[in-house]
Scaffold this motif. Structure first.
Motif, PDB file in Angstrom:
ATOM      1  N   TYR A  39       7.700  61.652  57.127  1.00 34.78           N
ATOM      2  CA  TYR A  39       6.527  60.829  56.849  1.00 34.78           C
ATOM      3  C   TYR A  39       5.379  61.408  57.679  1.00 34.78           C
ATOM      4  N   LYS A  97       6.008  62.913  61.244  1.00 33.06           N
ATOM      5  CA  LYS A  97       7.260  62.399  61.793  1.00 33.06           C
ATOM      6  C   LYS A  97       8.453  62.891  60.976  1.00 33.06           C
ATOM      7  N   LYS A  98       9.295  63.701  61.606  1.00 33.80           N
ATOM      8  CA  LYS A  98      10.496  64.199  60.942  1.00 33.80           C
ATOM      9  C   LYS A  98      11.561  63.099  60.909  1.00 33.80           C
ATOM     10  N   ILE A  99      12.060  62.842  59.725  1.00 33.15           N
ATOM     11  CA  ILE A  99      13.159  61.883  59.568  1.00 33.15           C
ATOM     12  C   ILE A  99      14.475  62.633  59.379  1.00 33.15           C
ATOM     13  N   SER A 152      14.470  54.670  63.031  1.00 33.48           N
ATOM     14  CA  SER A 152      14.840  56.091  62.992  1.00 33.48           C
ATOM     15  C   SER A 152      14.913  56.650  61.581  1.00 33.48           C
ATOM     16  N   GLY A 153      14.977  55.773  60.571  1.00 33.99           N
ATOM     17  CA  GLY A 153      14.980  56.259  59.194  1.00 33.99           C
ATOM     18  C   GLY A 153      16.283  56.065  58.455  1.00 33.99           C
ATOM     19  N   THR A 200      15.626  55.062  54.889  1.00 36.27           N
ATOM     20  CA  THR A 200      15.054  56.237  54.231  1.00 36.27           C
ATOM     21  C   THR A 200      16.148  57.221  53.840  1.00 36.27           C
ATOM     22  N   LEU A 211      21.713  59.229  63.122  1.00 40.55           N
ATOM     23  CA  LEU A 211      20.355  59.747  63.250  1.00 40.55           C
ATOM     24  C   LEU A 211      20.038  59.833  64.736  1.00 40.55           C
ATOM     25  N   GLY A 232      14.562  64.129  63.579  1.00 36.30           N
ATOM     26  CA  GLY A 232      15.109  64.743  62.375  1.00 36.30           C
ATOM     27  C   GLY A 232      16.544  65.214  62.489  1.00 36.30           C
TER      28      GLY A 232
END
Length: 389
Positions: A82, A85-87, A109-110, A113, A263, A267
């Motif tokens: 996003y 921001k690395k997911i 943290s995603g 997602t 996670l 990322g």
């Protein structure tokens, strides 16, 4: 040949499910369970991992076999972000039919997602993702699952019919709803008369009455009382399809999943065999291996010339007292959940009071995580010395 392989796969799946059901016990059960059965469960999880690896390596040479629904999703070095921001950064995994994959990580943290990316609902910025054929997804999402308040319990599940189809087989609606703890007299009652816990059970009934081969559960345990949570675990262990599960509930993950994606921030994602406790053990082993440099090893030998051969008196006492402490904490947590699950609680308390109880629950869950981690450390240490309670 393919029929024989399919039959073998089904037999394996049933055996794994039986072992998972047996292993699902509370604190007392964990202290007295047969270690041979525990090792057997670990072996089943390892075998599933090996099967997934073989399937993943052969996926491009047996593409026609994907029509059977064996492959659910295959991700190769996928990335997602996003803005800045690395997911997800270069993550690979293969999910096959029957896998039960847990997803854990800090808030924000995603995790949700990642679910959407694996199911093709969000476009990736790098790598490749391939979904299997014939996938039918059912979501457990209490925020989106709305009931018709004016209709009865039966009509919200069966749409006015007397029969629902579960795994292709007809079930009378009365018998089916009794599986979810609804007595016959309540089946014709209006949904508006249900308590929070009863609504959750009705949501489970709707979930498992929806034809699916992939269940997606995003934080399903947040608002469940102990009785409904136990019911959900039982239904999940009977489910023959694939499960993708986001949860902070350590015990729930241990009881349900066969692998866990973590996670780890910025990322970084890593997949581990087994549940939450298995991840903790593997993480500790990795850290210990990475720290094992000659200089540090030498210093450690100089500091500890004699190898420790048993638990200290203090450790032994702590190991004996922790289960009772954890049981009391679990009971307190259940009481808080029951309180938050009651509609009357929100009628008689202002937002600040509600927030205070939610904060208390978060603190309780954090304390439980610490207690479980310490207990697990002592159990493993005792096992390494040959100690038994």
């Amino acid at each position: 040949m393919q029929d024989a392989e399919e039959k073998q796969w089904q037999t394996f799946g049933k055996k794994l499910a039986q072992e998972e059901i047996w292993i699902r016990q509370g604190v007392k059960g964990r202290r007295t369970r047969n270690e041979g059965r525990v090792r057997a469960l670990m072996a089943l999880r390892e075998e599933r991992a090996e099967r997934r690896e073989r399937e993943g390596n052969a996926r491009f040479t047996i593409s026609e076999a994907q029509r059977t629904g064996r492959l659910v999703a295959n991700a190769e070095k996928i990335s997602f972000a996003y803005g800045d921001k690395k997911i997800i950064a270069s993550f690979s995994t293969t999910i096959l039919r029957g896998d039960r994959v847990g997803i854990i990580g800090p808030n924000g943290s995603g995790k949700t997602t990642l679910l959407k990316v694996l199911l093709g609902e969000l476009p990736i910025s790098g790598g490749k993702i391939k979904l299997g054929t014939g996938i039918a997804i059912a979501y457990f999402d209490q925020l989106r699952a709305q009931f018709d308040e004016s209709k009865s319990v039966r009509d919200n599940i069966a749409g006015g019919n007397d029969t629902v189809f579960i795994n292709g087989a007809p079930r009378h609606i009365v018998g089916y709803l009794q599986d979810f703890l609804f007595p016959p007299a309540q089946i014709l009652a209006s949904v508006s008369s249900l308590s929070g816990g009863e609504r959750n059970r009705l949501l489970l009934a709707r979930l498992f009455a929806t034809p699916s081969n992939v269940l997606v559960l995003d934080e399903p345990t947040n608002d469940l009382d102990a009785e409904t949570l136990e019911l959900l675990e039982d239904r999940l262990l009977e489910y023959t399809g694939t499960i993708l599960l986001v949860s902070h509930d350590r015990t729930f993950l241990n009881n349900v999943v066969t692998s866990t994606i973590v996670l780890e921030g910025e990322g970084r994602l890593q997949e581990y065999i087994g549940g939450y406790d298995d991840w903790l053990r593997q993480r500790v082993a990795i850290k210990e291996t990475s720290k094992a440099v000659p200089k540090e090893a030498k210093a450690k030998r100089e500091k500890q010339p004699r190898e420790k051969s048993k638990l200290s008196f203090k450790e032994t006492q702590e190991r004996e007292e922790l289960p009772q402490k954890i049981e009391k904490m679990e009971q307190a947590k259940s009481e808080l959940l029951e309180l938050l699950n009651s509609p009357d609680f929100y009628k008689t308390n202002n937002p600040a009071q509600v927030m205070a109880v939610n904060t208390k629950l978060e603190v309780m869950e954090a304390d439980l995580t610490v207690a479980y981690t310490r207990w697990n450390e002592l159990e493993e240490l005792a096992a390494s010395f040959g100690n038994r309670s």
